[in-house]
Write an enzyme that holds these catalytic residues in place. Structure first.
Site, PDB file in Angstrom:
ATOM      1  N   GLU A 284       0.770  -1.155  -0.052  1.00  0.00           N
ATOM      2  CA  GLU A 284       0.046  -0.155   0.119  1.00  0.00           C
ATOM      3  C   GLU A 284       0.749   1.318   0.141  1.00  0.00           C
ATOM      4  O   GLU A 284       0.606   2.101  -0.710  1.00  0.00           O
ATOM      5  CB  GLU A 284      -1.070  -0.073   1.184  1.00  0.00           C
ATOM      6  N   TRP A 287       1.561   1.775  -3.336  1.00  0.00           N
ATOM      7  CA  TRP A 287       0.758   2.374  -4.247  1.00  0.00           C
ATOM      8  C   TRP A 287       0.965   3.852  -4.174  1.00  0.00           C
ATOM      9  O   TRP A 287       0.726   4.826  -5.046  1.00  0.00           O
ATOM     10  CB  TRP A 287      -0.669   2.246  -3.691  1.00  0.00           C
ATOM     11  N   TRP A 315     -19.891  13.584 -19.942  1.00  0.00           N
ATOM     12  CA  TRP A 315     -20.337  13.740 -18.335  1.00  0.00           C
ATOM     13  C   TRP A 315     -21.548  14.224 -18.285  1.00  0.00           C
ATOM     14  O   TRP A 315     -21.980  15.227 -18.926  1.00  0.00           O
ATOM     15  CB  TRP A 315     -19.336  14.300 -17.637  1.00  0.00           C
ATOM     16  N   ASN A 350     -10.558   3.846   3.071  1.00  0.00           N
ATOM     17  CA  ASN A 350     -10.145   3.534   1.522  1.00  0.00           C
ATOM     18  C   ASN A 350     -11.338   2.875   0.776  1.00  0.00           C
ATOM     19  O   ASN A 350     -11.565   3.064  -0.367  1.00  0.00           O
ATOM     20  CB  ASN A 350      -8.784   2.572   1.492  1.00  0.00           C
ATOM     21  N   TRP A 368     -14.928  12.823 -12.947  1.00  0.00           N
ATOM     22  CA  TRP A 368     -13.913  12.620 -11.945  1.00  0.00           C
ATOM     23  C   TRP A 368     -13.105  13.719 -11.176  1.00  0.00           C
ATOM     24  O   TRP A 368     -12.945  13.786 -10.128  1.00  0.00           O
ATOM     25  CB  TRP A 368     -13.000  11.424 -12.222  1.00  0.00           C
ATOM     26  N   TRP A 391      -8.594   8.732  -8.049  1.00  0.00           N
ATOM     27  CA  TRP A 391      -9.846   9.122  -8.629  1.00  0.00           C
ATOM     28  C   TRP A 391      -9.671   8.719 -10.228  1.00  0.00           C
ATOM     29  O   TRP A 391     -10.733   8.156 -10.642  1.00  0.00           O
ATOM     30  CB  TRP A 391      -9.925  10.608  -8.745  1.00  0.00           C
TER      31      TRP A 391
HETATM   32  C1  LIG Z   1     -10.970   8.228  -4.601  1.00  0.00           C
HETATM   33  C2  LIG Z   1      -9.755   8.020  -3.965  1.00  0.00           C
HETATM   34  C3  LIG Z   1      -8.908   9.289  -3.386  1.00  0.00           C
HETATM   35  C4  LIG Z   1      -7.924   9.267  -2.611  1.00  0.00           C
HETATM   36  N1  LIG Z   1      -7.400  10.314  -2.397  1.00  0.00           N
HETATM   37  C5  LIG Z   1      -6.139  10.118  -1.264  1.00  0.00           C
HETATM   38  C6  LIG Z   1      -5.429  11.211  -1.101  1.00  0.00           C
HETATM   39  O1  LIG Z   1      -5.766  12.368  -1.295  1.00  0.00           O
HETATM   40  N2  LIG Z   1      -4.432  11.058  -0.245  1.00  0.00           N
HETATM   41  C7  LIG Z   1      -4.016   9.835   0.005  1.00  0.00           C
HETATM   42  O2  LIG Z   1      -2.666   9.529   0.853  1.00  0.00           O
HETATM   43  N3  LIG Z   1      -4.514   8.714  -0.098  1.00  0.00           N
HETATM   44  C8  LIG Z   1      -5.852   8.852  -1.049  1.00  0.00           C
HETATM   45  N4  LIG Z   1      -6.334   7.889  -1.318  1.00  0.00           N
HETATM   46  C9  LIG Z   1      -5.600   6.431  -1.229  1.00  0.00           C
HETATM   47  C10 LIG Z   1      -6.023   5.832   0.171  1.00  0.00           C
HETATM   48  O3  LIG Z   1      -7.727   5.542   0.376  1.00  0.00           O
HETATM   49  C11 LIG Z   1      -5.745   6.305   1.335  1.00  0.00           C
HETATM   50  O4  LIG Z   1      -4.270   6.527   1.286  1.00  0.00           O
HETATM   51  C12 LIG Z   1      -5.689   5.510   2.611  1.00  0.00           C
HETATM   52  O5  LIG Z   1      -7.236   5.307   2.792  1.00  0.00           O
HETATM   53  C13 LIG Z   1      -5.198   6.127   3.762  1.00  0.00           C
HETATM   54  O6  LIG Z   1      -5.741   5.644   5.002  1.00  0.00           O
HETATM   55  P1  LIG Z   1      -4.398   4.722   6.034  1.00  0.00           P
HETATM   56  O7  LIG Z   1      -3.289   5.691   6.151  1.00  0.00           O
HETATM   57  O8  LIG Z   1      -4.946   4.005   7.082  1.00  0.00           O
HETATM   58  O9  LIG Z   1      -4.026   3.521   5.045  1.00  0.00           O
HETATM   59  P2  LIG Z   1      -3.061   2.256   5.046  1.00  0.00           P
HETATM   60  O10 LIG Z   1      -3.949   0.994   4.663  1.00  0.00           O
HETATM   61  O11 LIG Z   1      -2.600   2.170   6.375  1.00  0.00           O
HETATM   62  O12 LIG Z   1      -1.686   2.240   4.076  1.00  0.00           O
HETATM   63  C14 LIG Z   1      -0.678   2.961   4.475  1.00  0.00           C
HETATM   64  C15 LIG Z   1      -0.238   4.153   3.603  1.00  0.00           C
HETATM   65  O13 LIG Z   1      -0.112   3.703   2.257  1.00  0.00           O
HETATM   66  C16 LIG Z   1      -0.821   4.760   1.487  1.00  0.00           C
HETATM   67  N5  LIG Z   1      -1.801   4.006   0.716  1.00  0.00           N
HETATM   68  C17 LIG Z   1      -2.553   3.133   0.853  1.00  0.00           C
HETATM   69  N6  LIG Z   1      -3.746   3.148   0.137  1.00  0.00           N
HETATM   70  C18 LIG Z   1      -3.205   3.751  -1.155  1.00  0.00           C
HETATM   71  C19 LIG Z   1      -3.790   3.740  -2.373  1.00  0.00           C
HETATM   72  N7  LIG Z   1      -4.828   3.100  -2.700  1.00  0.00           N
HETATM   73  N8  LIG Z   1      -3.212   4.571  -3.077  1.00  0.00           N
HETATM   74  C20 LIG Z   1      -2.122   5.423  -2.847  1.00  0.00           C
HETATM   75  N9  LIG Z   1      -1.649   5.242  -1.708  1.00  0.00           N
HETATM   76  C21 LIG Z   1      -1.970   4.342  -0.797  1.00  0.00           C
HETATM   77  C22 LIG Z   1      -1.150   5.910   2.095  1.00  0.00           C
HETATM   78  O14 LIG Z   1      -0.104   6.648   2.223  1.00  0.00           O
HETATM   79  C23 LIG Z   1      -1.318   5.168   3.452  1.00  0.00           C
HETATM   80  O15 LIG Z   1      -1.093   6.104   4.610  1.00  0.00           O
HETATM   81  C24 LIG Z   1      -7.634   7.848  -2.206  1.00  0.00           C
HETATM   82  C25 LIG Z   1      -8.196   6.763  -2.593  1.00  0.00           C
HETATM   83  C26 LIG Z   1      -9.383   6.816  -3.324  1.00  0.00           C
HETATM   84  C27 LIG Z   1     -10.022   5.405  -3.881  1.00  0.00           C
END
Ligand SMILES: Cc1cc2nc3c(=O)[nH]c(=O)nc-3n(C[C@H](O)[C@H](O)[C@H](O)COP(=O)(O)OP(=O)(O)OC[C@H]3O[C@@H](n4cnc5c(N)ncnc54)[C@H](O)[C@@H]3O)c2cc1C
Length: 485
Positions: A284, A287, A315, A350, A368, A391
C-alpha cells in the site's frame, strides 16, 4: 562550519527525524529553519481541511525546534521572492530542501536553484518522502511504468530502503537582522484554521498532527492493527488500517521510517502481524510511490485524463446529484456514511473512498475531476499524487485502472464490508434504529419498521437520488461508447 548561516526550507517534510536536508544544513553552518506559506497563484492552494492540518503541524514543528534550542521562522508570500530575500538578508551561504514532485513545485525549485546559485549560494535538494525517486524506477526499456505489479516488483528487487536518519540532538539559532525579525509571523498569524464557523471540532477530536502524533499512530498500528491487516483492511467498521496518510502527506513521518519500524517490530516479535500482513502494508505504501511515479511522468494528472479517450466522455452536469453526494444525502447509506465521515473527520476509509468515488463517477456519471476537487478540499490527507491517481483509477481513465465495467453496487458493498451496519450507524445516526437487514437498503424496509424507528423516507433520510440499475446501465453505455472510439 562556515561563518555564513545555512538555511533549511521546510515544505512537505514537517519533521526533525529522517530529514536529510536538515541533516545537511546542520553540518554547514548556524541553522536557519524557514517555512513559507505559499500564496502564489502559480500553485494549487491547499484545501480547507489540509490548511487546518498544516496549522497544527507547523505548531508542533515549531515547538519541537524550540525545545532543541532552534527557531522556526514563518513567513508568507511567493517563495520565488521570499526565499532569495531571506537568503540575502541573512547572508546564508547554503540552502537545503527536500524535494516535491508536482510540476509547479518542480518549476519553482528549478528557478530558485538557478537564482540562488547565480548569487553565490550553494543549494542542495534531497529525497525525504519517497522510497525511490520517481525517475529512478524504470522499465527494461528505460521508460516509466504504467502497471503497478511490475513497478512494485522492480522496487522490491532493489532491496531494502536506506536506514532512516536520527533527529538532531540540538539545534542552533542564527542571529537575524532586525528588519527581517520584524516580518516574522506566528503560525496563528497565518489564519489557517476556520473560525466563523469553526467546523474543525471533529478534526481536533480525530487527529494529533505533528511528528509525535505520527510516531504514536505508527506504534499503535504496529501493536494493535497490523495483525490481520491483509484481510481486515477493507473493513470500515473497524480500526483496520494505519491512518498514517495525513502524517505522510505532510512529511511528519517518512516511508523509510515506517518500513524499518514495521520490519524491526516483526523481527523482534513485538508485533503479532504476519509476514503477509507486513508485505501487504508495504504494497500500500507502494501504491503511494506508484502515484508519485505517475504524477512525475504525467504532470497534469489532476486535470487531464491519463487515457485521453476520456476527453470525449459526455459527463452529466447534475449539480443536484453532486450536491447530494457532497453532503452525504444520496439515500445510499454506505455512500452517505463515507461522505459524512469525510466532512466530520477529514478522512475516509479506503474501501469507502472507492465506493463513493464509483457512485459519483458511474451512477451519477459525474466527471471525476469534480470528486477529486471535493476530496482535495475536505481531506486532511489531500495529496497531489494519491488523490488524482486514485480518482482516475476508479474512473478507469488512469494507469492500471479499474476496468470501466466495474461499477460498485453500494448496497452489496455495504453488506459485504459493513455487515452489521456499524459504520453506517456511526455516521448516519438517523438510521441507527433500523434492523441490520435494511441498514444498507432502507427503502426496502416495510413501513412498520420505518415507523418504529421514527423515520419517514424523504423527510428524515433521503430516498435514493438515482435508481441503481438505471445509473449502472447509463454508465456502462457511456463508457462502452468511449472504448469503441
Ligand atoms: C477516490 C480516492 C481518493 C484518494 N485520495 C487520497 C489522498 O488524497 N491522499 C492519500 O494519501 N490517499 C488517498 N487515497 C488512497 C487511500 O484511500 C488512502 O491513502 C488510505 O485510505 C489512507 O488510510 P491509511 O493511512 O489508514 O492507509 P493504510 O492502509 O494504512 O496504508 C498505509 C499508507 O499507504 C498509502 N496508501 C494506502 N492505500 C493507498 C492507495 N490506494 N493509493 C495510494 N496510496 C495508498 C497511504 O499513504 C497510506 O497512509 C485515495 C483513494 C481513493 C479511492
Amino acid at each position: 562550519m562556515t561563518a555564513r548561516p545555512a538555511l533549511l526550507w521546510f515544505r512537505d517534510d514537517l519533521r526533525l527525524s529522517d530529514n536529510p536536508a536538515l541533516r545537511a544544513a546542520i553540518d554547514r553552518g548556524h541553522l536557519i529553519c524557514l517555512y513559507i506559506l505559499d500564496t502564489s497563484a502559480e500553485r494549487r492552494p491547499l484545501g480547507a481541511a489540509a490548511r487546518w492540518w498544516l496549522s497544527r503541524s507547523l505548531t508542533a514543528l515549531s515547538e519541537a525546534i524550540a525545545a532543541k534550542g532552534g527557531e522556526l521562522l514563518v513567513l508568507r508570500g511567493d517563495p520565488a521572492e521570499v526565499l532569495p530575500d531571506v537568503v540575502e538578508r541573512t547572508g546564508s551561504g547554503y540552502v537545503a530542501w527536500n524535494r516535491r514532485y508536482d510540476s509547479a513545485a518542480i518549476a519553482l525549485d528549478k528557478a530558485l536553484k538557478a537564482t540562488l546559485t547565480e548569487a553565490g549560494t550553494a543549494v542542495e535538494s534531497f529525497n525525504a518522502n519517497l522510497l525511490n525517486e520517481p525517475w529512478q524506477v524504470k522499465t527494461k526499456t528505460d521508460g516509466p511504468f504504467k502497471v503497478f505489479t511490475p513497478y512494485w516488483r522492480a522496487v522490491r528487487e532493489g532491496g531494502e530502503p536506506a536506514a532512516p536518519l536520527p533527529a538532531p540532538a540540538r539545534l542552533s539559532k542564527a542571529t537575524l537582522p532586525a528588519a527581517l525579525r520584524k516580518r516574522i509571523l506566528t503560525v496563528a498569524d497565518l489564519a489557517l484554521e476556520p473560525t466563523r464557523p469553526d467546523w474543525a471540532g471533529g478534526l481536533r477530536e480525530s487527529w494529533t498532527p505533528g511528528e509525535d502524533g505520527a510516531r504514536h499512530r505508527l506504534d499503535a498500528f504496529l501493536d494493535e492493527t497490523l495483525a490481520g491487516y491483509r484481510e481486515a483492511r477493507d473493513r470500515p467498521d473497524r480500526l483496520s488500517t494505519s491512518r498514517l496518510s495525513p502524517h505522510l502527506r505532510f512529511g511528519e513521518i517518512s516511508p523509510r521510517q515506517i518500513w524499518h519500524a514495521a520490519q524491526a517490530a516483526r523481527q523482534a516479535g513485538n508485533t503479532p502481524g504476519s509476514a503477509a500482513d507486513v508485505e501487504k502494508f508495504f504494497s500500500e505504501i507502494g501504491w503511494r510511490e506508484f502515484s508519485y511515479h505517475l504524477l512525475f511522468h504525467n504532470p497534469d494528472l489532476a486535470s487531464v485524463s491519463y487515457d485521453r479517450r476520456f476527453d470525449a466522455m459526455s459527463w452529466e452536469k447534475d449539480k443536484t446529484g453532486l450536491r447530494a453526494w457532497q453532503k452525504g444525502l444520496t439515500g445510499y447509506p454506505i455512500v452517505d456514511a463515507g461522505l459524512r465521515e469525510l466532512w466530520q473527520t477529514g478522512w475516509m476509509h479506503n474501501r469507502v473512498r472507492m465506493i463513493t468515488a464509483s457512485f459519483l463517477i458511474k451512477h451519477l456519471l459525474t466527471d471525476w475531476r469534480a470528486g477529486e476537487a471535493w476530496f482535495w478540499d475536505t481531506l486532511v490527507d489531500a495529496d497531489p499524487a494519491n488523490n488524482p491517481a486514485s480518482w482516475q483509477w476508479v474512473a478507469g481513465s488512469g494507469a492500471d485502472a479499474a476496468p470501466y465495467f466495474r461499477v460498485f453496487n453500494p448496497v452489496t458493498q455495504g453488506e459485504k464490508f459493513d455487515p452489521k451496519g456499524v459504520y453506517v450507524r456511526r455516521f448516519v445516526p438517523e438510521l441507527a434504529g433500523l434492523d441490520d437487514k435494511f441498514i444498507h437498503r432502507p427503502w426496502e424496509a416495510p413501513a412498520s419498521a420505518l415507523k418504529q424507528t421514527g423515520i419517514v423516507l424523504g423527510r428524515d433520510y433521503p430516498k435514493p437520488v438515482i435508481a441503481l440499475d438505471f445509473g449502472r446501465r447509463r454508465a456502462l453505455d457511456a463508457f462502452a461508447a468511449l472504448r469503441s472510439e
